[in-house]
Structures are given as C-alpha cells and as structure tokens.
Motif scaffolding. Structure first.
Motif, PDB file in Angstrom:
ATOM      1  N   PRO A  52       0.804  -1.235   0.000  1.00  0.00           N
ATOM      2  CA  PRO A  52       0.000   0.000   0.000  1.00  0.00           C
ATOM      3  C   PRO A  52       0.827   1.271   0.000  1.00  0.00           C
ATOM      4  CG  PRO A  52      -0.958  -1.623   1.471  1.00  0.00           C
ATOM      5  CD  PRO A  52       0.353  -2.188   1.022  1.00  0.00           C
ATOM      6  N   ILE A  91      -4.286   6.227  -1.900  1.00  0.00           N
ATOM      7  CA  ILE A  91      -4.249   4.863  -2.441  1.00  0.00           C
ATOM      8  C   ILE A  91      -5.560   4.523  -3.144  1.00  0.00           C
ATOM      9  CG2 ILE A  91      -4.078   2.409  -1.854  1.00  0.00           C
ATOM     10  CD1 ILE A  91      -2.379   3.392   0.624  1.00  0.00           C
ATOM     11  N   LEU A 135      -3.963  -6.103  -2.048  1.00  0.00           N
ATOM     12  CA  LEU A 135      -3.280  -5.290  -1.040  1.00  0.00           C
ATOM     13  C   LEU A 135      -2.504  -6.230  -0.131  1.00  0.00           C
ATOM     14  CD1 LEU A 135      -6.361  -3.123  -0.031  1.00  0.00           C
ATOM     15  CD2 LEU A 135      -4.343  -2.224  -1.203  1.00  0.00           C
ATOM     16  N   GLY A 169      -1.292  -0.382   6.093  1.00  0.00           N
ATOM     17  CA  GLY A 169      -1.570  -1.805   5.935  1.00  0.00           C
ATOM     18  C   GLY A 169      -1.071  -2.646   7.090  1.00  0.00           C
ATOM     19  N   ILE A 179      -9.354   1.026   2.765  1.00  0.00           N
ATOM     20  CA  ILE A 179      -9.022   1.190   1.346  1.00  0.00           C
ATOM     21  C   ILE A 179     -10.072   0.490   0.488  1.00  0.00           C
ATOM     22  CG2 ILE A 179      -7.348   0.660  -0.476  1.00  0.00           C
ATOM     23  CD1 ILE A 179      -5.162   0.781   1.734  1.00  0.00           C
TER      24      ILE A 179
END
Length: 276
Positions: free
Chosen positions: A108, A123, A141, A152, A161
């Motif tokens: 990410p 993102i 991801l 992340g 996300i």
C-alpha cells in the motif's frame, strides 16, 4: 493439493519461470513485473507467453502472482511519486492481461507523516483511476509489518481502502505471515483468533494469496525481516498449522524466504511432507 511456489526472476521470461517452478516442485510462482527498485519493464514476448500458458495448463498450475516494484508508493507526500505509482500500476495491469485471470500484488505504501487518513485516500484514489471493469486480474493489497509510516499494518486500514474502491470486486488481500506476525497478530499462539479478526474486518473471501515466510524478529517488532521456514520466531509448528488450516489450505502460498532455487526446493519438499 498444496498450492505452492516461490519468488522467481522474470529475466528469462514466463516459460522459463514455469519450468523452474516445476523443477523445484511448485505449481505456481511469484515474479516482479519490472525492476523491483526501478521503473523499467521488459517488453512482452507474446510467443513466450503462449508457451507458458500451454505449459501451465498441461501441468495444472494455479494462479500466479505478479508483484509491483518496491518503488511504487501510491500515498507518497511527493506528487511526482504518486503519478509514477499510477503510471506503473496502469501499465502493469495492462501487461498482466497477457496472462489473464491471475493476481497482482502491491505494498500500500508509506504516508510519510501525512497521516493514515490522507494515505488511504491517495491509495484508493489511484485504484479508482487504474482499475477497469473488463480486467481479469485481481489486485491484492499486502498486509504490512508497520515499519515507519507504512499503511496496511492493521486489517482495519486495508478494509478502509477496500471500502473506498469503486470496483471492489477486482480487489483482494495477500497476507504475509512475517508481516502480520511483526505487526502484532499472533499467528503462532492464536491463529484461529487472527483469522476470525480478518474475517470480521475484511472477510476471508478477500484472502486470495499468502506470502509464507518465517520471521527473524519477535511478535509486534514492526521489523519485516524474513527468515527461512522453521528458522525464525514463527517456527515450523505454526507454519504447519497455517498450511493445514481448513480456512487457508486451498489458498496459494508463495515463499519469499532468503533462498536460492535449491533452498526453495528443500522448503517446498518440507511443506509438502507436512501438508495433510
């Protein structure tokens, strides 16, 4: 059947990676889509791709995994870096369609003191620009260890996300065992609890691939240093539990351990021997 492979160099093309995977006992592999610390990508050789697809079909390969370069940081504080990330991913996804219906994994990124919320917005904005309704590639991801300002490190960050991506059916998650361990998820003593947490926050239906690595560091160290299977703080018993867990055992596993091909061959043989 254990779905297992490792990271291979794509310098000699897809067919060669397929042959190398078979030689070490694999039925899949991971590869960098381009120079992992640069921007250059090899031209697609359509003859090589056709030969690989034939080889993969004949040998019952499972989905393979393309990995974005480390230089891709979609949430950088620098606008040019974010533009570069978008251009690279857009190009990579177009190239992945030569080998359709596979996975593309990326880190990410790091928000570089802008804050998690800002990073997540950058993102998701990029993903909303590059994902296409007709693409066959699933973008993953990756779970991160939490070094510095990495995004992340928690399942909640990845979920946020995904919530903001319009074509969310094109998205999934790759769980890295070293990363989640170093992030503080106790997959050694509470694997069931970690998977329950993942399912509640993200959904196990989103878990498409696993980077299977031991860790050189202790739980919640936020270090991200991979160790060979059974030689780190995760250990062989926990890894045995992971590859045999009923909620995980049919997911493809990709080794990113510090090995050459002969070392990967030994690890794959070991994992096959403990797979039930």
């Amino acid at each position: 059947m254990l779905k297992i492979g490792c990271h291979l160099s794509n310098s000699k093309g897809f067919r060669n990676m397929g042959i190398e995977a078979l030689k070490i006992g694999g039925n899949t592999f991971q590869f960098f889509t381009r120079n992992p610390r640069g921007s250059k990508a090899k031209a697609i050789n359509e003859e090589d791709v056709a030969e690989f697809l034939k080889l993969a079909k004949e040998n019952n390969f499972v989905k393979i995994l393309g990995h974005a370069p480390y230089t891709l940081n979609a949430c950088s504080a620098d606008e040019n870096t974010r533009i570069f990330a978008k251009e690279v991913m857009e190009d990579d996804l177009a190239r992945m369609e030569y080998i359709p219906n596979n996975f593309y994994n990326f880190h990410p990124g790091s928000h570089v003191k802008q804050g998690v919320e800002v990073g997540i917005k950058y993102i998701s904005d990029m993903l909303n620009k590059v994902l296409k309704p007709d693409q066959t590639t699933t973008v993953l991801l990756e779970t991160m260890a939490g070094k510095g300002t990495e995004i992340g490190r928690t399942f909640e960050e990845l979920r946020e996300i995904l919530n903001r991506v319009e074509l969310s059916d094109k998205m999934g998650v790759c769980m890295d065992t070293c990363h989640v361990h170093d992030a503080g998820y106790d997959i050694v003593n509470d694997l069931d609890g970690v998977l329950e947490k993942f399912d509640n926050v993200i959904g196990l239906n989103r878990l498409c691939a696993i980077h299977l690595n031991d860790s050189m560091n202790t739980l919640e160290s936020h270090k991200d240093r991979h160790a060979k299977i059974g030689e780190g703080f995760i250990g062989l018993e926990a890894i045995t539990n992971i590859i045999n867990h009923p909620k995980l055992k049919n997911i493809p596993f990709f080794l990113e351990t510090p090995n050459e091909l002969d070392g990967y061959a030994r690890e794959i043989a070991l994992l096959k021997s403990i797979y039930k």
